[in-house]
Design a protein around this motif. Structure first.
Motif, PDB file in Angstrom:
ATOM      1  N   ILE A 139      86.256  -0.769  66.201  1.00 20.24           N
ATOM      2  CA  ILE A 139      85.836   0.373  65.392  1.00 20.24           C
ATOM      3  C   ILE A 139      86.662   0.453  64.114  1.00 20.24           C
ATOM      4  O   ILE A 139      86.136   0.744  63.031  1.00 20.24           O
ATOM      5  CB  ILE A 139      85.955   1.673  66.205  1.00 20.24           C
ATOM      6  N   LEU A 140      87.948   0.170  64.227  1.00 20.12           N
ATOM      7  CA  LEU A 140      88.811   0.166  63.045  1.00 20.12           C
ATOM      8  C   LEU A 140      88.342  -0.884  62.042  1.00 20.12           C
ATOM      9  O   LEU A 140      88.250  -0.620  60.837  1.00 20.12           O
ATOM     10  CB  LEU A 140      90.255  -0.095  63.458  1.00 20.12           C
ATOM     11  N   GLU A 141      88.041  -2.087  62.529  1.00 21.59           N
ATOM     12  CA  GLU A 141      87.583  -3.165  61.653  1.00 21.59           C
ATOM     13  C   GLU A 141      86.268  -2.792  60.968  1.00 21.59           C
ATOM     14  O   GLU A 141      86.082  -3.041  59.773  1.00 21.59           O
ATOM     15  CB  GLU A 141      87.416  -4.450  62.467  1.00 21.59           C
ATOM     16  N   ILE A 186      78.906  10.476  67.406  1.00 22.88           N
ATOM     17  CA  ILE A 186      78.965   9.666  66.183  1.00 22.88           C
ATOM     18  C   ILE A 186      77.574   9.183  65.800  1.00 22.88           C
ATOM     19  O   ILE A 186      77.171   9.238  64.632  1.00 22.88           O
ATOM     20  CB  ILE A 186      79.901   8.454  66.373  1.00 22.88           C
ATOM     21  N   ALA A 187      76.816   8.713  66.796  1.00 27.49           N
ATOM     22  CA  ALA A 187      75.459   8.230  66.530  1.00 27.49           C
ATOM     23  C   ALA A 187      74.576   9.349  65.987  1.00 27.49           C
ATOM     24  O   ALA A 187      73.766   9.128  65.076  1.00 27.49           O
ATOM     25  CB  ALA A 187      74.845   7.656  67.807  1.00 27.49           C
ATOM     26  N   HIS A 188      74.728  10.549  66.525  1.00 31.23           N
ATOM     27  CA  HIS A 188      73.935  11.687  66.060  1.00 31.23           C
ATOM     28  C   HIS A 188      74.293  12.027  64.614  1.00 31.23           C
ATOM     29  O   HIS A 188      73.404  12.283  63.794  1.00 31.23           O
ATOM     30  CB  HIS A 188      74.184  12.889  66.966  1.00 31.23           C
ATOM     31  N   PHE A 201      75.651  -0.589  64.989  1.00 33.64           N
ATOM     32  CA  PHE A 201      76.976  -1.036  65.417  1.00 33.64           C
ATOM     33  C   PHE A 201      77.352  -0.422  66.761  1.00 33.64           C
ATOM     34  O   PHE A 201      77.994  -1.066  67.601  1.00 33.64           O
ATOM     35  CB  PHE A 201      78.014  -0.644  64.353  1.00 33.64           C
ATOM     36  N   LEU A 202      76.937   0.818  66.996  1.00 32.62           N
ATOM     37  CA  LEU A 202      77.309   1.530  68.219  1.00 32.62           C
ATOM     38  C   LEU A 202      76.464   1.148  69.434  1.00 32.62           C
ATOM     39  O   LEU A 202      76.847   1.456  70.571  1.00 32.62           O
ATOM     40  CB  LEU A 202      77.199   3.043  67.998  1.00 32.62           C
ATOM     41  N   ASP A 203      75.334   0.500  69.218  1.00 35.94           N
ATOM     42  CA  ASP A 203      74.428   0.177  70.333  1.00 35.94           C
ATOM     43  C   ASP A 203      75.124  -0.556  71.484  1.00 35.94           C
ATOM     44  O   ASP A 203      74.954  -0.178  72.653  1.00 35.94           O
ATOM     45  CB  ASP A 203      73.224  -0.630  69.832  1.00 35.94           C
TER      46      ASP A 203
END
Length: 248
Positions: A139-141, A186-188, A201-203
């Protein structure tokens, strides 16, 4: 020629003229409809001011009017590009620290099991600790590549004392359930501001959370009320699973 000769011709021309008039009326109505639709559409694209669209930057419009039929390309791009919201940026920044806190929680659980000679569960927890830390780095990257600001937070001291193995697994399950909620938040937020790259990215994280909750929930169901023999069997099985995972 007699009057009776011209009468059919007059009727014919009158009928023709009426048809032409009707077609002109229909055509005029169509033009008005198209103009009104275009005006509303372009008004939305340009913040309600369609007159500014017909300018020297490449747009063209109806002569003598303020309705433009084609906005400039750069204007369309500007209106269709939504930037990341502050809500989304704050949640992503926080999630980096959340993943690191989860890593510490798993490590604390590993220490508890190891101190009670349940080396299999200890190894499994340690592997999960490494995985959570890896999530934080991912997540940082992602945030750095997208120039999102990240502010690390102080890590809360993880729980380190439990009365029985099932209490440890209850803590871990609650941890995973909360992490699922965090990622969905975050997705929302990304969906609300049109940041679909963040959602993509979150999937994989969402899929992992489903598997993690199912895995931990299944272990907890077995640990609750288990006999000492079954508990040691579970410890052995989780130790083998961790060993196989380390070899991949």
């Amino acid at each position: 020629p007699s009057r009776s000769f011209f009468l059919p011709l007059a009727v014919f021309f009158q009928k023709y003229i009426n048809e032409v008039k009707m077609k002109l009326v229909i055509l005029a109505a169509c033009v008005q409809t198209v103009a009104a639709f275009s005006g509303n559409y372009l008004s939305q694209l340009n913040g309600g001011n369609t007159a500014n669209v017909a300018s020297a930057n490449g747009a063209f419009g109806v002569n003598g009017g303020s309705v433009a039929f084609a906005p400039a390309p750069e204007q369309v791009m500007a209106t269709n590009q939504n930037g990341p919201s502050q809500e989304m940026l704050d949640l992503i920044s926080k999630q980096v620290s959340v993943e690191l806190m989860a890593s510490q929680a798993y490590m604390s659980a590993s220490i508890w099991f190891r101190s009670r000679n349940m080396d299999g569960m200890a190894a499994w927890m340690l592997d999960e600790s490494d995985e959570e830390r890896g999530h934080g780095k991912e997540i940082l990257e992602f945030a750095m590549k997208n120039h999102y600001p990240v502010q690390l937070e102080a890590l809360a001291l993880p729980r380190s004392e439990w009365q029985a193995p099932d209490e440890v697994w209850e803590t871990i399950l609650s941890l995973e359930q909360q992490n699922t909620k965090n990622l969905l938040a975050i997705a929302h937020a990304a969906d609300k501001c049109g940041q679909y790259g963040v959602k993509a990215f979150l999937d994989p994280f969402h899929v992992e959370q489903i598997e993690a909750e199912d895995k931990v929930g299944g272990i907890l169901a077995k640990v609750r009320g288990a006999s000492i023999n079954l508990l040691w069997e579970l410890d052995y099985m989780l130790g083998k699973e961790a060993e196989e995972e380390d070899h991949h």
